[in-house]
Structure formats: structure tokens, C-alpha cells
Design a protein around this motif. Structure first.
Motif, mmCIF file in Angstrom:
data_model
loop_
_atom_site.group_PDB
_atom_site.id
_atom_site.type_symbol
_atom_site.label_atom_id
_atom_site.label_comp_id
_atom_site.label_asym_id
_atom_site.label_seq_id
_atom_site.Cartn_x
_atom_site.Cartn_y
_atom_site.Cartn_z
ATOM 1 N N GLY A 179 -1.990 -11.366 2.118
ATOM 2 C CA GLY A 179 -0.859 -11.875 3.311
ATOM 3 C C GLY A 179 0.395 -10.852 3.085
ATOM 4 O O GLY A 179 1.142 -10.739 3.872
ATOM 5 N N LEU A 180 0.720 -10.282 2.009
ATOM 6 C CA LEU A 180 1.695 -9.663 1.876
ATOM 7 C C LEU A 180 1.715 -8.000 2.451
ATOM 8 O O LEU A 180 2.453 -7.508 2.847
ATOM 9 N N VAL A 181 0.450 -7.384 1.919
ATOM 10 C CA VAL A 181 0.154 -6.090 2.325
ATOM 11 C C VAL A 181 -0.379 -6.067 3.629
ATOM 12 O O VAL A 181 -0.386 -4.810 4.332
ATOM 13 N N GLY A 182 -1.280 -7.002 4.227
ATOM 14 C CA GLY A 182 -1.793 -7.056 5.633
ATOM 15 C C GLY A 182 -3.284 -6.225 5.576
ATOM 16 O O GLY A 182 -3.580 -5.872 6.408
ATOM 17 N N ASN A 183 -3.623 -5.993 4.404
ATOM 18 C CA ASN A 183 -4.994 -5.040 4.627
ATOM 19 C C ASN A 183 -5.897 -5.638 3.516
ATOM 20 O O ASN A 183 -5.528 -5.568 2.296
ATOM 21 N N ILE A 184 -7.002 -5.828 3.670
ATOM 22 C CA ILE A 184 -7.974 -6.496 2.972
ATOM 23 C C ILE A 184 -8.487 -5.511 1.774
ATOM 24 O O ILE A 184 -8.386 -5.761 0.523
ATOM 25 N N ASP A 185 -8.992 -4.219 1.997
ATOM 26 C CA ASP A 185 -8.970 -3.094 1.254
ATOM 27 C C ASP A 185 -7.904 -3.013 0.082
ATOM 28 O O ASP A 185 -8.126 -3.010 -1.069
ATOM 29 N N ASP A 186 -6.740 -2.837 0.394
ATOM 30 C CA ASP A 186 -5.735 -2.613 -0.371
ATOM 31 C C ASP A 186 -5.239 -3.788 -1.147
ATOM 32 O O ASP A 186 -4.916 -3.617 -2.354
ATOM 33 N N ALA A 187 -5.511 -5.143 -0.539
ATOM 34 C CA ALA A 187 -5.248 -6.205 -1.187
ATOM 35 C C ALA A 187 -6.274 -6.361 -2.351
ATOM 36 O O ALA A 187 -6.113 -6.900 -3.748
ATOM 37 N N ARG A 188 -7.581 -5.928 -2.181
ATOM 38 C CA ARG A 188 -8.649 -5.895 -3.316
ATOM 39 C C ARG A 188 -8.361 -5.240 -4.381
ATOM 40 O O ARG A 188 -8.259 -5.257 -5.583
ATOM 41 N N ASP A 189 -7.744 -3.770 -3.984
ATOM 42 C CA ASP A 189 -7.367 -2.728 -5.112
ATOM 43 C C ASP A 189 -6.263 -3.362 -5.953
ATOM 44 O O ASP A 189 -6.310 -3.113 -7.079
ATOM 45 N N ALA A 190 -5.335 -3.897 -5.121
ATOM 46 C CA ALA A 190 -4.090 -4.536 -5.917
ATOM 47 C C ALA A 190 -4.444 -5.420 -6.499
ATOM 48 O O ALA A 190 -3.754 -5.793 -7.710
ATOM 49 N N THR A 191 -5.393 -6.256 -6.333
ATOM 50 C CA THR A 191 -6.020 -7.430 -7.090
ATOM 51 C C THR A 191 -6.333 -6.954 -8.449
ATOM 52 O O THR A 191 -5.930 -7.693 -9.579
ATOM 53 N N GLN A 192 -7.043 -5.883 -8.507
ATOM 54 C CA GLN A 192 -7.414 -5.556 -9.653
ATOM 55 C C GLN A 192 -6.309 -4.752 -10.756
ATOM 56 O O GLN A 192 -6.345 -5.268 -11.827
ATOM 57 N N GLU A 193 -5.570 -4.306 -10.001
ATOM 58 C CA GLU A 193 -4.080 -3.742 -10.701
ATOM 59 C C GLU A 193 -3.390 -4.766 -11.307
ATOM 60 O O GLU A 193 -2.796 -4.598 -12.510
#
Length: 571
Positions: A414-428
């Protein structure tokens, strides 16, 4: 009783300028005897500014120093300045009022205050002398606060009831303006400029604006050489971090910008400097350096909230030797001197500021002071697993990932609006949590702490992108007023399909200004309680509710054209 023993017993004749000023060698300087170069530079600065006759008389400067000590409620400096200096003269009320405002409420000082002084007959050189004298007063009070010297036998305890209460100004300067004109630069070939170019690669505007007083500039740069540029005790990196932390505590946009650039040159990335500015405890610095910055921050000159005393014993427990603790106090004094100078002269920033302070930063909320609701806090269901991980059973961290990955991913998507970015950020986020779980102290739920990391990670990602159009461009943060207040259609899905509604809402949420978007996401999308969302954002509950309300109004404004009931025209 002094917090520090006198490490050297140098006779008074080793400090002739100080003895000439006070008639004896004050314990304030004896307590710094482990740093003789710093003491020498301090009394050179005092001689260049306070002792030498300039536009202001010695009596006028003495009045300003006593005023600063009274504002700071520093008994040692009140006694020291009162020993050899006269009482506050009534004839200089405009000058005295300006200095008191600068000492107590530096960020509020505006061009109007300088114009008032000019109308009272003071030229720019005299005003610069007043600003620097006030800064020296802050520096010496900082040293006294940190070193806690015994009152000298030659001094009398100040009479009670002398504390000056300066009311907080009603308005914050809306347009930051340079207070003094930049003088013709006749110091380009001076030794002081050569040192500044060597250390910074250029001459910062804060020093250029002082070039009308070459003796002052030379003494100031010698102080920088003795305290900041040397590496005898604390490292240059540690000292620059102290300057950055105190500049942030003093809400000084110019100095935080300059220090962030210096730290970048020293290898600290901008995002790490940003974390130190917002809260050094969330950065990646060591526990030892966190304690150093914690204690030094207590010495900031801007009084906000309940003050805490500098605790050298905490630094001793972290392994800091006495000379390094003394050096930290001296660096804090230098920071308050430079911050006061900038607040008074308002030099134009050398770089675009990454963080501009405003009135909202005056009263930050902390976890300990955050108001809470009447609800009884529930136990943290993750506490047992977190404790096991902290004790070395790292395999069970996978259970924490399983429990919270969906919520973290939802917040990031919801914050970044991009599924791929959200997946990478979740790992981070989970990597950061694993690396820092030893610092988690259980003051909030683990899930709340995890969401805080997710918010910071997502925010960093957004700031690396090219800014996109948002509702902030339509309405600024404070000026938003809802205009579409008509009643919505009772059932929006009669007008749009469920998928269309979801798409419209998602796009509208992504267009919200960042701080409102996060608040709405946590409360309305991720279904965090008010208390949990407030803790994750480090806000008070009233502040969180205000952001959610404003975000919902902005969201409603954005969606209104799709769901407002329209009247059919008469046939």
C-alpha cells in the motif's frame, strides 16, 4: 562536586588570557586540562570577541553573557560572568532582548529582529558581535552543564530568583532569510579560509558571513582545528555525529545539512544521516556510539520538554575514558556555538536541505510520554519467541516471519504501490529486524516494532524514486479543506463494480501525501489499533487520529466525483 577530576595542575600563568579576564583560572577551564589545545582555543576566542573592544563595549558583551547564563539557569556561569562583568544595563534593552531571544528561542529569530536592532542604532558588525557573544555564552554554559565544575573560591554563589523567563514567540519565521549581508570577501587568501577549504573543500557560508571580523574568524577556525579536526581522542566521525545530533535537537536546518554532507564525505550514506537526525537510536551505529549521542543530545541549547542531566557515568560504563568524555562535552559546546551563530546570522544553505525544520518539530512525542487510551494493553504474543531469538535460538525467527509477513507485505504494497518492490522490501524488513532484534527492548509489541521498520524501509524506497503527482500538489499539508461535501450514493457498488471500487480506492490512497497515506493504511487497510498505529509512527494518539481524519477527508475528496449522487435533470 565536579564530575571530573583536574587531570593536570598547570599553574595559572599557563593561561594568561583567562587569568587577565577573571583574575584567576576558573575551574571550568581546569576541568578541561586534559585537552590543553581546546582550552587554548577557547580563551583565544574569548579574547577575540569578549575582551577586544569592537562595535560593542565590554560592558555590553558582559550583559549578554550574563543574560545567556540566566536563560540557561546555569549557576556556575552566572557566578563566573557576574564576577568580572557589570550588571545588565537598561540602556541596551533592544540588544539585550535580541540576545535573550537568540539564547532561548534561536529558531524563531527572524530578519525583523535584526531590523529592530538596526533601527536602534546597531550596524551589522555590532549585530554579528552580539550573535557571537551569545554563542560563546551558550558554549561556556554547555561546558559547565557537562563538566559540572566546583564553584571557585573566588566566586560567590548567585542570588536566587535571577532566572530570566523569556516567553515563547508566537510565530515561526515563515520565510528563512539571511539576516546579514555577505561582506566583500577580503579573506579569500587568509589562513582561516585555507584551513576551511582543506577540511570541507570550500568555505561554508556560515564562515564567509563572518569575514568582516577576521580576528573572530581566525579564532573560530583555531577552535575547529583543536576540537573537531583533530583525532587525538574521539574519532572525527564520532565528533561529526555529535554535531549532527545536537544540530537536529536545536532544529538547525543549515547545520544539519552541512554535517550530513561532511558525513557523506566520511563514508556515511545520506539515509543513515537522516536516521541520526530523526532518531539516532534507529540507525546502524554501535550501542557505544548510541550512548555517546544520547548523552551529548542532553546538552543541546534548545530547551524542549523536561531536561535531563548529562551522565558521564553511563559513558564510563561504555568504556569511554575521562579525556574522551571531556572531549565529547567540548564538541557539544562547539555545536551549540555554531548553531547559535547560524540562528543569528541565518547564512544561506550551501546545499539543498534534506530536512527543513519547522514549528511542528518543536514538541516531538516519545514513546514514554505518548498519551495512551484507557484500554488495558495486551501482552505481546511474540514475546516468548523474540526472547528465544535474542538468546541465540535463531531458527525460531522463521516463525516470526510466518506470523507477520502478510501484514508487513500489505503495509509495504500500500505504501510503495508496486508488488515487486513490496516483495523485495518485505525481505529487507525481516533482514533488518533479524540484524537488530538484540536492540528490541519490548517497549512496544514486536509487531508494532516490525511495522515501524516497514514504514521506514518503504519511505526510503519512495524517496529514491522520482516524485509523482499527489494530492499534496493540489492542497498543502495544512491548507487542505474538503470541498466535495455532498452526500455519496448510498451503495457505491451500484455505480461501479467491486473491482472498479478497489482500483479507485487503491489509486486514491497512493496519491495521498506520504504521512497521511501511511496513517490511513495502518488504521483502515491493515486494521491496526489506534494505539499500535500511533506507536509504529511514534505519534501521540491525538496526532495519529488527526492524520487519519485528514487522510480520510483527502481520500473522500479524491473519490467524490465517482460516488456523489447526481440529480437527474427535469424532463
Amino acid at each position: 562536586m565536579s564530575q571530573f577530576p583536574t587531570i593536570s595542575s598547570d599553574p595559572p600563568r599557563s593561561y594568561p588570557q583567562l587569568v587577565a579576564v577573571y583574575g584567576f583560572l576558573p575551574n571550568l577551564f581546569r576541568a578541561q586540562s586534559a585537552l590543553p589545545r581546546a582550552v587554548e582555543a577557547e580563551h583565544q576566542l574569548i579574547d577575540a570577541v569578549v575582551v577586544r573592544q569592537g562595535r560593542l563595549s565590554r560592558d555590553q558583551k558582559g550583559a549578554l553573557l550574563k543574560g545567556v547564563a540566566s536563560v540557561r539557569d546555569n549557576d556556575y556561569c552566572r557566578a563566573l560572568f557576574g564576577h568580572a562583568l557589570p550588571a545588565v544595563p537598561d540602556c541596551n534593552s533592544a540588544l539585550f532582548d535580541f540576545s535573550l531571544k537568540l539564547a532561548k528561542h534561536g529558531p524563531w529569530v527572524s530578519k525583523h529582529d535584526v531590523v529592530t536592532l538596526k533601527n536602534s542604532g546597531f550596524d551589522e558588525t555590532g549585530i554579528l558581535e552580539a550573535v557571537v557573544t551569545t554563542g560563546i555564552g551558550h558554549m561556556l554554559c554547555t561546558l559547565a552543564d557537562g563538566l559540572n565544575p566546583r564553584l571557585d573560591a573566588e566566586l560567590r554563589s548567585p542570588a536566587p530568583g535571577e532566572l530570566l523567563n523569556i516567553p515563547e514567540p508566537l510565530s515561526w519565521p515563515e520565510i528563512p532569510e539571511a539576516h546579514l549581508g555577505l561582506p566583500p570577501d577580503s579573506a579569500t587568501g587568509s589562513p582561516a579560509y585555507a584551513v576551511l577549504r582543506e577540511q570541507y573543500g570550500f568555505v561554508p557560508n556560515l564562515y564567509q558571513v563572518q569575514s568582516a571580523l577576521p580576528a573572530l574568524l581566525g579564532a573560530e577556525v583555531r577552535l575547529l582545528e583543536a576540537v573537531l579536526f583533530s583525532e587525538d581522542g574521539l574519532s572525527r566521525l564520532q565528533k561529526e555525529c555529535i554535531l549532527l545530533t545536537i544540530s537536529a535537537a536545536n532544529l538547525n536546518t543549515y547545520c544539519t545539512t552541512l554535517q550530513s554532507q561532511v558525513l557523506n564525505i566520511l563514508g556515511i550514506p545520506p539515509e543513515e544521516s537522516g536516521r541520526i537526525v530523526e532518531d539516532h537510536r534507529t540507525g546502524s551505529i554501535s550501542e557505544t556510539d548510541q550512548a555517546l549521542l544520547d548523552e551529548c543530545r542532553k546538552l543541546a541549547s534548545l530547551p524542549r520538554g523536561a531536561s535531563k542531566r548529562f551522565e558521564p557515568e553511563r559513558l564510563r560504563a561504555q568504556g569511554f575514558a575521562e579525556p574522551r568524555i571531556i572531549e565529547a562535552v567540548v564538541v557539544a559546546g562547539l555545536a551549540n556555538l555554531l548553531n547559535t551563530l547560524q540562528a543569528g546570522v541565518r547564512a544561506v544553505p550551501d546545499f539543498p536541505p534534506g530536512r527543513v525544520f519547522g514549528p511542528k518539530d518543536l514538541y516531538p512525542f516519545s514513546g514514554k510520554s505518548r498519551p495512551i487510551s484507557d484500554a488495558i494493553p495486551s501482552e505481546d504474543p511474540d514475546a516468548a519467541i523474540v526472547a528465544r531469538v535474542q538468546k541465540g535460538d535463531i531458527d525460531v525467527f522463521e516463525e516470526l516471519v510466518r506470523r507477520h509477513s502478510r501484514r508487513v507485505f500489505g503495509a509495504l504494497a500500500g505504501l510503495v504501490g508496486n508488488i515487486d518492490d513490496a516483495r523485495d522490501a518485505t525481505q529487507e524488513v525481516f533482514l533488518k529486524a533479524f540484524e537488530n532484534i538484540g536492540r528490541f527492548q519490548g517497549r512496544s509489541k514486536f509487531s508494532t516494532w516490525l511495522i515501524s521498520i516497514a514504514i521506514n524501509t518503504g519511505t526510503e524506497l519512495l524517496r529514491q524514486r522520482k516524485p509523482s503527482e499527489s494530492l499534496a500538489e493540489m492542497e498543502d499539508d495544512e491548507g487542505f479543506r474538503p470541498r466535495q461535501v455532498q452526500k455519496w450514493e448510498d451503495n457505491p457498488e451500484q455505480m461501479c463494480s467491486a473491482s472498479e471500487v478497489n482500483d479507485l480506492v487503491r489509486e486514491a490512497v497512493l496519491r495521498l501525501p506520504e504521512k497521511y497515506r501511511v496513517a490511513v493504511l495502518l488504521r483502515d487497510i491493515n486494521q491496526l489499533s489506534t494505539e499500535e498505529a500511533a506507536a509504529a509512527l511514534d505519534l501521540s494518539i491525538p496526532a495519529l487520529k488527526a492524520r487519519v481524519l485528514r487522510g480520510r477527508l483527502m481520500l473522500r475528496e479524491s473519490l467524490a466525483p465517482h460516488f456523489i449522487r447526481t440529480e437527474k435533470p427535469d424532463a
